[in-house]
Design a protein around this motif. Structure first.
Motif, mmCIF file in Angstrom:
data_model
loop_
_atom_site.group_PDB
_atom_site.id
_atom_site.type_symbol
_atom_site.label_atom_id
_atom_site.label_comp_id
_atom_site.label_asym_id
_atom_site.label_seq_id
_atom_site.Cartn_x
_atom_site.Cartn_y
_atom_site.Cartn_z
ATOM 1 N N THR A 274 8.090 -8.405 -14.893
ATOM 2 C CA THR A 274 7.959 -7.179 -14.777
ATOM 3 C C THR A 274 6.802 -7.018 -14.165
ATOM 4 O OG1 THR A 274 8.896 -6.573 -16.576
ATOM 5 C CG2 THR A 274 7.905 -4.819 -15.629
ATOM 6 N N THR A 275 5.432 -7.257 -14.225
ATOM 7 C CA THR A 275 4.469 -7.020 -13.522
ATOM 8 C C THR A 275 4.421 -7.823 -12.211
ATOM 9 O OG1 THR A 275 3.062 -6.900 -15.519
ATOM 10 C CG2 THR A 275 1.876 -7.207 -13.601
ATOM 11 N N GLN A 276 4.989 -8.740 -12.233
ATOM 12 C CA GLN A 276 5.003 -9.675 -10.976
ATOM 13 C C GLN A 276 5.851 -8.833 -9.822
ATOM 14 O OE1 GLN A 276 3.112 -12.384 -9.759
ATOM 15 N NE2 GLN A 276 4.149 -11.471 -7.649
ATOM 16 N N ARG A 277 7.031 -8.408 -10.343
ATOM 17 C CA ARG A 277 8.062 -7.783 -9.423
ATOM 18 C C ARG A 277 7.713 -6.327 -8.899
ATOM 19 N NH1 ARG A 277 13.037 -10.380 -9.591
ATOM 20 N NH2 ARG A 277 14.229 -8.733 -8.691
ATOM 21 N N MET A 278 6.818 -5.833 -9.923
ATOM 22 C CA MET A 278 6.138 -4.447 -9.390
ATOM 23 C C MET A 278 5.159 -4.749 -8.441
ATOM 24 S SD MET A 278 5.956 -2.035 -12.865
ATOM 25 C CE MET A 278 4.737 -2.744 -13.637
ATOM 26 N N GLU A 279 4.324 -5.866 -8.481
ATOM 27 C CA GLU A 279 3.237 -6.159 -7.548
ATOM 28 C C GLU A 279 3.932 -6.409 -6.273
ATOM 29 O OE1 GLU A 279 0.027 -5.932 -7.500
ATOM 30 O OE2 GLU A 279 -0.593 -5.855 -9.747
ATOM 31 N N TYR B 249 10.814 6.457 1.981
ATOM 32 C CA TYR B 249 10.618 6.712 0.418
ATOM 33 C C TYR B 249 10.258 5.477 0.053
ATOM 34 C CZ TYR B 249 12.221 11.579 0.104
ATOM 35 O OH TYR B 249 12.197 13.040 0.255
ATOM 36 N N VAL B 250 9.327 5.295 -0.710
ATOM 37 C CA VAL B 250 8.626 4.366 -1.444
ATOM 38 C C VAL B 250 9.530 3.825 -2.364
ATOM 39 C CG1 VAL B 250 6.600 2.830 -2.474
ATOM 40 C CG2 VAL B 250 6.490 4.170 -0.379
ATOM 41 N N ALA B 251 10.083 2.778 -2.895
ATOM 42 C CA ALA B 251 10.975 2.657 -4.140
ATOM 43 C C ALA B 251 10.010 2.161 -5.189
ATOM 44 C CB ALA B 251 12.000 1.307 -3.766
ATOM 45 N N ILE B 252 10.222 2.724 -6.454
ATOM 46 C CA ILE B 252 9.158 2.350 -7.552
ATOM 47 C C ILE B 252 10.256 2.236 -8.660
ATOM 48 C CG2 ILE B 252 7.304 3.793 -6.500
ATOM 49 C CD1 ILE B 252 8.173 6.181 -8.388
ATOM 50 N N HIS B 253 9.639 1.647 -9.688
ATOM 51 C CA HIS B 253 10.100 1.287 -10.912
ATOM 52 C C HIS B 253 9.422 1.291 -12.193
ATOM 53 C CE1 HIS B 253 13.883 -0.541 -8.625
ATOM 54 N NE2 HIS B 253 12.783 -1.038 -7.751
ATOM 55 N N GLY B 254 10.055 1.408 -13.238
ATOM 56 C CA GLY B 254 9.418 1.440 -14.706
ATOM 57 C C GLY B 254 10.231 2.051 -15.614
ATOM 58 N N HIS B 255 10.287 1.827 -16.786
ATOM 59 C CA HIS B 255 11.310 2.055 -17.974
ATOM 60 C C HIS B 255 10.613 2.778 -18.835
ATOM 61 C CE1 HIS B 255 14.146 -1.393 -16.839
ATOM 62 N NE2 HIS B 255 14.135 -0.403 -16.133
ATOM 63 N N ASP B 256 9.333 3.296 -18.669
ATOM 64 C CA ASP B 256 8.558 4.286 -19.496
ATOM 65 C C ASP B 256 7.601 4.784 -18.848
ATOM 66 O OD1 ASP B 256 6.069 2.425 -19.378
ATOM 67 O OD2 ASP B 256 7.267 1.152 -20.765
ATOM 68 N N TYR B 257 6.838 5.868 -19.278
ATOM 69 C CA TYR B 257 5.705 6.731 -18.773
ATOM 70 C C TYR B 257 4.712 6.102 -18.068
ATOM 71 C CZ TYR B 257 2.320 10.507 -18.132
ATOM 72 O OH TYR B 257 1.386 11.453 -17.653
ATOM 73 N N GLU B 258 4.077 5.177 -19.000
ATOM 74 C CA GLU B 258 2.906 4.325 -18.625
ATOM 75 C C GLU B 258 3.252 3.444 -17.514
ATOM 76 O OE1 GLU B 258 3.848 4.759 -21.810
ATOM 77 O OE2 GLU B 258 2.602 6.075 -22.712
ATOM 78 N N THR B 259 4.199 2.672 -17.436
ATOM 79 C CA THR B 259 4.574 1.872 -16.566
ATOM 80 C C THR B 259 4.763 2.513 -14.989
ATOM 81 O OG1 THR B 259 5.537 0.516 -18.172
ATOM 82 C CG2 THR B 259 6.039 -0.168 -15.712
ATOM 83 N N ILE B 260 5.526 3.641 -14.958
ATOM 84 C CA ILE B 260 5.745 4.029 -13.718
ATOM 85 C C ILE B 260 4.478 4.866 -13.297
ATOM 86 C CG2 ILE B 260 6.847 6.121 -14.409
ATOM 87 C CD1 ILE B 260 9.215 5.623 -12.292
ATOM 88 N N ASN B 261 3.773 5.380 -14.075
ATOM 89 C CA ASN B 261 2.493 6.162 -13.889
ATOM 90 C C ASN B 261 1.519 5.097 -13.118
ATOM 91 O OD1 ASN B 261 -0.326 7.217 -14.776
ATOM 92 N ND2 ASN B 261 1.225 9.124 -14.768
ATOM 93 N N TRP B 262 1.448 3.836 -13.712
ATOM 94 C CA TRP B 262 0.494 3.152 -13.261
ATOM 95 C C TRP B 262 1.033 2.551 -11.687
ATOM 96 C CZ3 TRP B 262 1.966 -2.111 -11.719
ATOM 97 C CH2 TRP B 262 1.070 -2.711 -10.982
ATOM 98 N N TYR B 263 2.313 2.196 -11.697
ATOM 99 C CA TYR B 263 3.086 1.917 -10.414
ATOM 100 C C TYR B 263 2.802 3.038 -9.240
ATOM 101 C CZ TYR B 263 6.697 -0.367 -7.712
ATOM 102 O OH TYR B 263 7.637 -1.009 -6.895
ATOM 103 N N VAL B 264 2.812 3.998 -9.662
ATOM 104 C CA VAL B 264 2.608 5.151 -8.447
ATOM 105 C C VAL B 264 1.050 5.182 -8.019
ATOM 106 C CG1 VAL B 264 2.892 7.634 -7.737
ATOM 107 C CG2 VAL B 264 4.680 6.458 -9.180
ATOM 108 N N GLY B 265 0.390 5.196 -9.088
ATOM 109 C CA GLY B 265 -1.106 5.138 -9.070
ATOM 110 C C GLY B 265 -1.492 4.041 -8.127
ATOM 111 N N THR B 266 -1.095 2.679 -8.471
ATOM 112 C CA THR B 266 -1.507 1.599 -7.852
ATOM 113 C C THR B 266 -1.105 1.567 -6.571
ATOM 114 O OG1 THR B 266 -1.550 0.195 -9.897
ATOM 115 C CG2 THR B 266 -1.398 -1.001 -7.891
ATOM 116 N N PHE B 267 0.084 2.186 -6.397
ATOM 117 C CA PHE B 267 0.509 2.087 -4.906
ATOM 118 C C PHE B 267 -0.258 2.930 -3.958
ATOM 119 C CE2 PHE B 267 2.615 4.225 -1.480
ATOM 120 C CZ PHE B 267 2.894 3.172 -0.488
ATOM 121 N N LEU B 268 -0.565 4.170 -4.518
ATOM 122 C CA LEU B 268 -1.416 5.281 -3.833
ATOM 123 C C LEU B 268 -2.872 4.652 -3.449
ATOM 124 C CD1 LEU B 268 -0.257 8.587 -5.509
ATOM 125 C CD2 LEU B 268 0.183 7.861 -3.258
#
Length: 607
Positions: free
Chosen positions: A114-119, A142-161
């Motif tokens: 999961t982490t590798q695919r997000m990276e 539009y930047v495609a993002i993923h995550g199946h819970d609050y914490e994961t997608i919050n990390w995803y968006v923050g990391t991308f920004l």
């Protein structure tokens, strides 16, 4: 919206794709004449075109991998799983809006993958923005993002920004993927939307849109209330495939019910209720479905699709859909005409809800909140618990609900404690991995396998649900053949492994892989076919009857080729109306399988 890899669904060859890429889709779909005399003149395609990247189609592709110079193999399509190749395809289609190439995350994928695919998805999005920065004119991104819970997608968006740096103004918003498996769990959808929105800095909240892939309909109002800006869905098409009309009814506190309005309506007075009462009589929508052969007597939908259906006649529609055996029968109308009209009606229903929600937003004064609260009080689609869950993190929402008299829709009780809210995912609990290969299971290499004394070898395609026997596709076959269950040895054709006898369904490589065989994967098709032929050569003689049951085009073709090469066996249904999964559930097709077994087994005794 258009899927960049959609050509895989339409049996298009590489040469045909070259033609589609020779000019934009706007140009392809402009200046056409009516297909039939009773069709209207097609309008030119002038609307904005949103082209998704096709990441899901590339999830486990053997064909569209890395470029040869990066260690991959060349392919006839000259398409590869990298930002450069997919962006070029999107631009050739004439995209006005694109989503960046992403790597979808199936539910229960293990944490490392999961982490590798997000990276990888973040790297891909950054590269896409860099490529577009070099162009004079570019589509919106539009930047495609993923995550199946609050914490994961919050990390995803923050990391991308954080990673975007100077590119943080080069895109218009985020598009949340991997939602379709979660579409029945609105509480999880609430967590995901809130996680994404909360990661966007306050000074960018009004600049960056949030799009939800594959979600719409009855959840539109709630998710819009929480910050989602745009939606897409194919549920209206899937419902039509199963001959279902979607019905959206509008109700008010005094018990009045009005079926869905014309999609052109934008004034509350057009919805059949006195506009002066709307401040006191709060609205809510209820949702249901009914089959094309069970149209209510008082059905009076005014959408253009239903007007056309009434003009043709419901009797004609039902006769064509349920009685006719061919899609090319003589007469003015084919089945596809009615599937299209049902799909168009269902689209109107979804669009009506979108228009209504948009109208409430424009009115302001908490009208959208009142609408969602009314749906929650009626518990439409589980929205009650979902709205409560949203108040746990959104204290302003909780306060506003209380101020408007909706105390029971707030998760916090009078004593200050939170209700215990359930947000279990509607998926199997076992962990999956995308790292499995065909070498991780091969029944032909196992010494612990030997068929029993059953008389029938039944070969059917695999399913996304694991174990296979728990899937809907396998259950309907089991129900149709229950009379002979003790005589049947079931072997599933896996797109990853080839033949999988039922006794191996619960081992880890079978339960935990994720792969779908497609027309484009010719090498994998040949591998699966060769393994099935070898299986038949070893064990086929142990059975009196060998029968395959498959309707999806790719799997049916693999089973058919295998039986032909082996020289024995039959694939049912013999002449399905379509090579599609929907035919798998058709009663007449399942009955054909039952009749075949009855004919083959009843008069026989085991040799």
């Amino acid at each position: 919206m258009f899927q960049a890899m959609s050509f895989l669904d339409f049996n298009i060859s590489p040469d045909s794709l070259d033609n589609w890429r020779s000019k934009s889709l706007h140009e392809h779909f402009t200046g056409h004449e009516p297909v039939k005399p009773y069709h209207d003149q097609p309008e030119d395609f002038t609307k904005p075109l949103f082209v998704d990247s096709g990441g899901f189609k590339l999830l486990n592709s053997d064909t569209f991998g890395d470029r040869p110079e990066e260690g991959g193999s060349d392919n006839d399509w000259s398409i590869y799983t990298n930002p450069e190749s997919i962006l070029e395809l999107q631009l050739d289609y004439g995209a006005d809006i694109i989503a960046t190439l992403d790597y979808p995350i199936p539910p229960n994928l293990n944490e490392e993958e999961t982490t590798q695919r997000m990276e990888d998805s973040i790297d891909s999005a950054i590269r896409c923005l860099e490529l577009l920065e070099q162009r004079d004119e570019s589509p919106a991104v539009y930047v495609a993002i993923h995550g199946h819970d609050y914490e994961t997608i919050n990390w995803y968006v923050g990391t991308f920004l954080d990673r975007a740096g100077d590119l943080d103004n080069a895109f218009e918003g985020f598009a949340v993927g991997s939602l379709v498996p979660l579409r029945t769990n609105v509480e999880t959808l609430v967590d995901i939307v809130q996680g994404a929105k909360d990661a966007i800095p306050e000074n960018r909240v009004d600049d960056l849109g949030l799009h939800l892939f594959g979600i719409s309909g009855k959840f539109t109002a709630l998710l819009a209330l929480l910050g989602a800006d745009s939606f897409d869905s194919s549920s209206y098409i899937r419902a039509a495939q199963f001959k279902k009309f979607i019905n959206r009814e509008i109700g008010v506190d005094d018990g009045t019910t009005v079926r869905h309005p014309d999609s052109d309506s934008h004034d509350l007075g057009d919805f059949g209720v006195d506009i002066e009462r709307t401040s006191e009589a709060r609205w809510a929508a209820d949702w249901s479905k009914f089959s094309a052969d069970q149209i209510p007597d008082d059905w009076d939908c005014q959408c253009s699709a239903c007007e056309a259906l009434r003009e043709i006649g419901y009797d004609q529609m039902q006769s064509t859909l349920f009685d006719s055996k061919s899609y090319d029968q003589s007469g003015d109308h084919m089945k596809s005409d009615f599937y299209a009209l049902m799909g168009y009606h269902n689209f109107h229903v979804y669009q009506d809800e979108m228009d209504y929600v948009r109208n409430l937003i424009q009115q302001g004064d908490g009208e959208l909140l009142d609408y969602v609260a009314k749906m929650a009080r009626n518990d439409v689609g589980g929205i009650r618990q979902a709205l409560k869950r949203a108040t746990v993190r959104d204290r302003d929402l909780a306060t506003e609900l209380r101020e408007r008299g909706y105390d029971r829709l707030v998760a916090e009780r009078a004593d200050g404690e939170q209700e215990r809210l359930n947000v279990d995912l509607p998926v199997e609990s076992h962990e999956i991995s995308l790292e499995y290969t065909p070498e991780d299971f091969n029944v032909l290499e196992r010494d612990d396998y030997c068929p029993g004394d059953e008389r029938v070898l039944l070969i059917i395609p695999c399913s996304q649900t694991k174990p296979y026997s728990n899937s809907r596709t396998h259950r309907v076959v089991a129900d149709a053949t229950t009379e002979w269950k003790d005589e049947i040895h079931k072997v599933t054709v896996s797109g990853m492994y080839g033949p999988v006898p039922e006794e191996f369904e619960n081992i880890s490589p079978i339960k935990s892989y994720e792969y779908v065989l497609t027309d484009a994967e010719t090498d994998r098709q040949n591998l699966i076919k060769n393994r099935l032929v070898e299986y038949l050569n070893r064990f086929g003689g142990d059975f009196d009857v060998i029968v395959g049951y498959a309707t999806s085009k790719t799997y049916r073709e693999v089973i058919k080729r295998s039986l032909e090469e082996y020289g024995e066996g039959v694939v049912l249904p013999r002449e399905p109306e379509m090579r599609a999964l929907t035919e798998h559930f058709r009663t007449t097709n399942l009955q054909q399988l039952a009749d075949y077994l009855e004919e083959e087994l009843a008069p026989q005794t085991r040799n």
